[in-house]
Design a protein around this motif. Structure first.
Motif, PDB file in Angstrom:
ATOM      1  N   ALA A 162       0.833  -1.208   0.000  1.00 52.56           N
ATOM      2  CA  ALA A 162       0.000   0.000   0.000  1.00 52.56           C
ATOM      3  C   ALA A 162       0.862   1.251   0.000  1.00 52.56           C
ATOM      4  CB  ALA A 162      -0.932  -0.006   1.214  1.00 52.56           C
ATOM      5  N   PHE A 163       1.950   1.210   0.773  1.00 52.20           N
ATOM      6  CA  PHE A 163       2.846   2.369   0.839  1.00 52.20           C
ATOM      7  C   PHE A 163       3.555   2.599  -0.496  1.00 52.20           C
ATOM      8  CE2 PHE A 163       7.068   4.180   1.463  1.00 52.20           C
ATOM      9  CZ  PHE A 163       6.749   5.370   2.123  1.00 52.20           C
ATOM     10  N   LEU A 164       4.082   1.531  -1.091  1.00 52.55           N
ATOM     11  CA  LEU A 164       4.808   1.670  -2.359  1.00 52.55           C
ATOM     12  C   LEU A 164       3.896   2.192  -3.466  1.00 52.55           C
ATOM     13  CD1 LEU A 164       7.005  -1.555  -2.281  1.00 52.55           C
ATOM     14  CD2 LEU A 164       7.786   0.811  -2.018  1.00 52.55           C
ATOM     15  N   SER A 165       2.678   1.664  -3.527  1.00 54.08           N
ATOM     16  CA  SER A 165       1.725   2.132  -4.522  1.00 54.08           C
ATOM     17  C   SER A 165       1.389   3.599  -4.307  1.00 54.08           C
ATOM     18  CB  SER A 165       0.449   1.286  -4.445  1.00 54.08           C
ATOM     19  OG  SER A 165      -0.538   1.785  -5.326  1.00 54.08           O
ATOM     20  N   ALA A 166       1.222   3.994  -3.040  1.00 56.00           N
ATOM     21  CA  ALA A 166       0.907   5.386  -2.726  1.00 56.00           C
ATOM     22  C   ALA A 166       2.067   6.309  -3.086  1.00 56.00           C
ATOM     23  CB  ALA A 166       0.572   5.514  -1.247  1.00 56.00           C
ATOM     24  N   ALA A 167       3.295   5.851  -2.834  1.00 49.26           N
ATOM     25  CA  ALA A 167       4.471   6.669  -3.144  1.00 49.26           C
ATOM     26  C   ALA A 167       4.590   6.899  -4.653  1.00 49.26           C
ATOM     27  CB  ALA A 167       5.735   5.997  -2.610  1.00 49.26           C
ATOM     28  N   VAL A 168       4.357   5.842  -5.427  1.00 47.63           N
ATOM     29  CA  VAL A 168       4.422   5.984  -6.896  1.00 47.63           C
ATOM     30  C   VAL A 168       3.345   6.951  -7.373  1.00 47.63           C
ATOM     31  CG1 VAL A 168       4.065   4.756  -9.069  1.00 47.63           C
ATOM     32  CG2 VAL A 168       5.471   3.726  -7.272  1.00 47.63           C
ATOM     33  N   SER A 169       2.128   6.829  -6.836  1.00 45.52           N
ATOM     34  CA  SER A 169       1.025   7.706  -7.221  1.00 45.52           C
ATOM     35  C   SER A 169       1.337   9.168  -6.886  1.00 45.52           C
ATOM     36  CB  SER A 169      -0.260   7.266  -6.509  1.00 45.52           C
ATOM     37  OG  SER A 169      -1.321   8.141  -6.802  1.00 45.52           O
ATOM     38  N   ALA A 170       1.882   9.410  -5.687  1.00 48.38           N
ATOM     39  CA  ALA A 170       2.208  10.778  -5.288  1.00 48.38           C
ATOM     40  C   ALA A 170       3.344  11.340  -6.138  1.00 48.38           C
ATOM     41  CB  ALA A 170       2.586  10.814  -3.812  1.00 48.38           C
ATOM     42  N   PHE A 171       4.322  10.496  -6.480  1.00 45.92           N
ATOM     43  CA  PHE A 171       5.454  10.929  -7.293  1.00 45.92           C
ATOM     44  C   PHE A 171       4.992  11.327  -8.692  1.00 45.92           C
ATOM     45  CE2 PHE A 171       9.541  10.181  -9.584  1.00 45.92           C
ATOM     46  CZ  PHE A 171      10.331  11.039  -8.836  1.00 45.92           C
ATOM     47  N   ARG A 172       3.994  10.628  -9.204  1.00 46.10           N
ATOM     48  CA  ARG A 172       3.462  10.968 -10.528  1.00 46.10           C
ATOM     49  C   ARG A 172       2.752  12.322 -10.505  1.00 46.10           C
ATOM     50  NH1 ARG A 172       0.819   5.095 -12.013  1.00 46.10           N
ATOM     51  NH2 ARG A 172       2.689   4.125 -12.904  1.00 46.10           N
ATOM     52  N   ARG A 173       1.929  12.536  -9.467  1.00 46.72           N
ATOM     53  CA  ARG A 173       1.173  13.793  -9.383  1.00 46.72           C
ATOM     54  C   ARG A 173       2.064  14.960  -8.949  1.00 46.72           C
ATOM     55  NH1 ARG A 173      -2.667  10.753  -6.496  1.00 46.72           N
ATOM     56  NH2 ARG A 173      -2.475  12.124  -4.691  1.00 46.72           N
ATOM     57  N   TYR A 174       2.951  14.663  -8.013  1.00 47.86           N
ATOM     58  CA  TYR A 174       3.976  15.594  -7.536  1.00 47.86           C
ATOM     59  C   TYR A 174       3.415  16.991  -7.258  1.00 47.86           C
ATOM     60  CZ  TYR A 174       8.852  16.795  -6.791  1.00 47.86           C
ATOM     61  OH  TYR A 174      10.053  17.156  -6.225  1.00 47.86           O
ATOM     62  N   PRO A 175       2.560  17.126  -6.254  1.00 45.34           N
ATOM     63  CA  PRO A 175       1.954  18.433  -5.961  1.00 45.34           C
ATOM     64  C   PRO A 175       2.960  19.401  -5.345  1.00 45.34           C
ATOM     65  CG  PRO A 175       1.396  16.832  -4.268  1.00 45.34           C
ATOM     66  CD  PRO A 175       2.134  16.068  -5.330  1.00 45.34           C
ATOM     67  N   PHE A 176       2.833  20.665  -5.720  1.00 42.76           N
ATOM     68  CA  PHE A 176       3.668  21.717  -5.145  1.00 42.76           C
ATOM     69  C   PHE A 176       2.848  22.567  -4.187  1.00 42.76           C
ATOM     70  CE2 PHE A 176       6.595  20.905  -8.635  1.00 42.76           C
ATOM     71  CZ  PHE A 176       7.832  21.217  -8.078  1.00 42.76           C
ATOM     72  N   LEU A 177       3.521  23.106  -3.168  1.00 45.80           N
ATOM     73  CA  LEU A 177       2.929  24.069  -2.258  1.00 45.80           C
ATOM     74  C   LEU A 177       3.640  25.403  -2.407  1.00 45.80           C
ATOM     75  CD1 LEU A 177       2.705  22.070   1.106  1.00 45.80           C
ATOM     76  CD2 LEU A 177       0.767  22.848  -0.268  1.00 45.80           C
ATOM     77  N   HIS A 178       2.854  26.482  -2.400  1.00 43.83           N
ATOM     78  CA  HIS A 178       3.448  27.823  -2.342  1.00 43.83           C
ATOM     79  C   HIS A 178       3.326  28.283  -0.896  1.00 43.83           C
ATOM     80  CE1 HIS A 178       3.513  32.289  -3.752  1.00 43.83           C
ATOM     81  NE2 HIS A 178       4.609  31.935  -3.101  1.00 43.83           N
ATOM     82  N   VAL A 179       4.467  28.405  -0.214  1.00 42.18           N
ATOM     83  CA  VAL A 179       4.444  28.737   1.208  1.00 42.18           C
ATOM     84  C   VAL A 179       5.338  29.936   1.497  1.00 42.18           C
ATOM     85  CG1 VAL A 179       3.953  26.373   1.946  1.00 42.18           C
ATOM     86  CG2 VAL A 179       6.324  27.119   1.728  1.00 42.18           C
ATOM     87  N   GLN A 180       4.960  30.665   2.533  1.00 38.60           N
ATOM     88  CA  GLN A 180       5.800  31.727   3.084  1.00 38.60           C
ATOM     89  C   GLN A 180       6.224  31.278   4.476  1.00 38.60           C
ATOM     90  OE1 GLN A 180       2.836  34.876   2.632  1.00 38.60           O
ATOM     91  NE2 GLN A 180       4.165  35.872   1.116  1.00 38.60           N
ATOM     92  N   LEU A 181       7.548  31.144   4.668  1.00 36.34           N
ATOM     93  CA  LEU A 181       8.089  30.654   5.925  1.00 36.34           C
ATOM     94  C   LEU A 181       8.777  31.777   6.692  1.00 36.34           C
ATOM     95  CD1 LEU A 181       9.904  27.385   4.755  1.00 36.34           C
ATOM     96  CD2 LEU A 181       7.682  27.533   5.822  1.00 36.34           C
ATOM     97  N   VAL A 182       8.595  31.760   7.994  1.00 42.38           N
ATOM     98  CA  VAL A 182       9.372  32.622   8.881  1.00 42.38           C
ATOM     99  C   VAL A 182      10.040  31.698   9.894  1.00 42.38           C
ATOM    100  CG1 VAL A 182       9.348  34.499  10.557  1.00 42.38           C
ATOM    101  CG2 VAL A 182       7.776  34.553   8.600  1.00 42.38           C
ATOM    102  N   ALA A 183      11.373  31.680   9.896  1.00 42.32           N
ATOM    103  CA  ALA A 183      12.117  30.790  10.789  1.00 42.32           C
ATOM    104  C   ALA A 183      13.514  31.347  11.008  1.00 42.32           C
ATOM    105  CB  ALA A 183      12.211  29.381  10.193  1.00 42.32           C
ATOM    106  N   GLY A 184      13.990  31.263  12.230  1.00 45.44           N
ATOM    107  CA  GLY A 184      15.344  31.724  12.519  1.00 45.44           C
ATOM    108  C   GLY A 184      15.580  33.181  12.190  1.00 45.44           C
TER     109      GLY A 184
END
Length: 302
Positions: A162-184
């Protein structure tokens, strides 16, 4: 610790006990042989584990033991943070990151003996929007993989297929996030496939990837990439194995005690200690140093 201490054990019935009734009986025997007053209960769900742990935190028990994977240990710990109760750990899951980092034995008898004869260590927890986690939290690819894995398991697939199948599926879709980070004390505007926040510093190179040397430094580790594609992510993994990850210009790593994340999304799926929850944004991560008392082996200095 006093030899008169008492122990309540909460075991997730969906954990790795092959024979839960026999395992429960054996635990009672081990604690009795060590002169420990104990009660061992089986919980049928994560919600039941949480309810039992909350009740145990208000009772006479000196040590409250979580038996299961990292998610179960997190659930029990969340009810004990800031109290005088001590967390015991029976690592009955698949990965058992928290137990490994604290050098707690992975076999049942060794872990139980740590509860009986170990020492108490004060370790840090981290939190995101008030939600406690012990190991790490992430956004982007990993929560997507966990969600897909759970769906595959509901359809009858085994855990690893289940994990391997999910990883392949996520790698194909490869979603991006646009984030603003404040750290350090710094601000970052990033388009990234993942954000990783660890409770204390994680080793991200060579054969010790995913481990921690310390659990009591009062720090968060932040790891994130910027605008990197699928094969760029593969390149990062290879550099990590070769010990050259920090040479990668698209990889950001820093240590801080607080991380703030803004995004255009009102809610994001957030993973922590193997669980996924839909959380409102913005996200506020912070370290809470030394607020959790844990039984660890006598020889360990974390």
């Amino acid at each position: 610790m006093s030899p008169n201490r008492s122990v309540k054990v909460l075991i997730n019935a969906h954990s790795g006990f092959s024979d839960k009734i026999e395992g429960r009986r054996r635990l009672i025997e081990i604690f009795a042989a060590g002169g420990i007053d104990s009660e061992v209960l089986l919980a049928g769900s994560g919600a039941e584990v949480a309810a039992m742990a909350k009740k145990a935190a208000d009772e006479k028990w000196t040590v409250v033991v979580g038996g299961g994977g990292d998610g179960t240990i997190n659930t029990v710990a969340s009810q004990l943070v800031g109290t005088d109760k001590i967390l015991g750990v029976l690592p009955l899951g698949t990965l058992n990151h928290f137990a490994k980092d604290l050098r707690i034995p992975l076999d049942l008898e060794g872990a139980a003996q740590t509860v009986i004869s170990g020492r108490v260590a004060n370790v840090d927890v981290a939190e995101v929007n008030g939600r406690i986690f012990l190991n790490n939290s992430s956004l982007g690819l990993y929560p997507t993989i966990v969600r897909e894995r759970e769906k595959n398991e509901r359809l009858g697939a085994g855990k690893w297929p289940a994990f391997l199948s999910a990883a392949v599926s996520a790698f194909r879709r490869y979603p991006f996030l646009h984030v603003q980070l404040v750290a350090g004390g710094k601000k970052f505007d990033l388009r990234t496939p993942f954000v990783f926040v660890g409770n204390n510093e994680y080793i991200m190179e060579r054969l010790n990837i995913g481990g921690r040397a310390h659990s009591d430094r009062g720090l968060l580790s932040l790891y994130v990439t910027n605008r990197i594609g699928r094969w760029g992510l593969v390149r990062l993994a290879l550099r990590a194995l070769l010990g050259r990850l920090r040479e990668e210009k698209d990889f950001l790593a820093l240590l801080t005690d607080e991380v703030k994340i803004k995004t255009k999304h009102r809610h994001l799926r957030v993973a922590f200690d193997g669980e996924v929850e839909l959380m409102p944004t913005p996200l506020h991560y912070r370290s809470r140093p030394g607020v959790l008392r844990v039984m660890v082996p006598q020889s360990e200095d974390k």
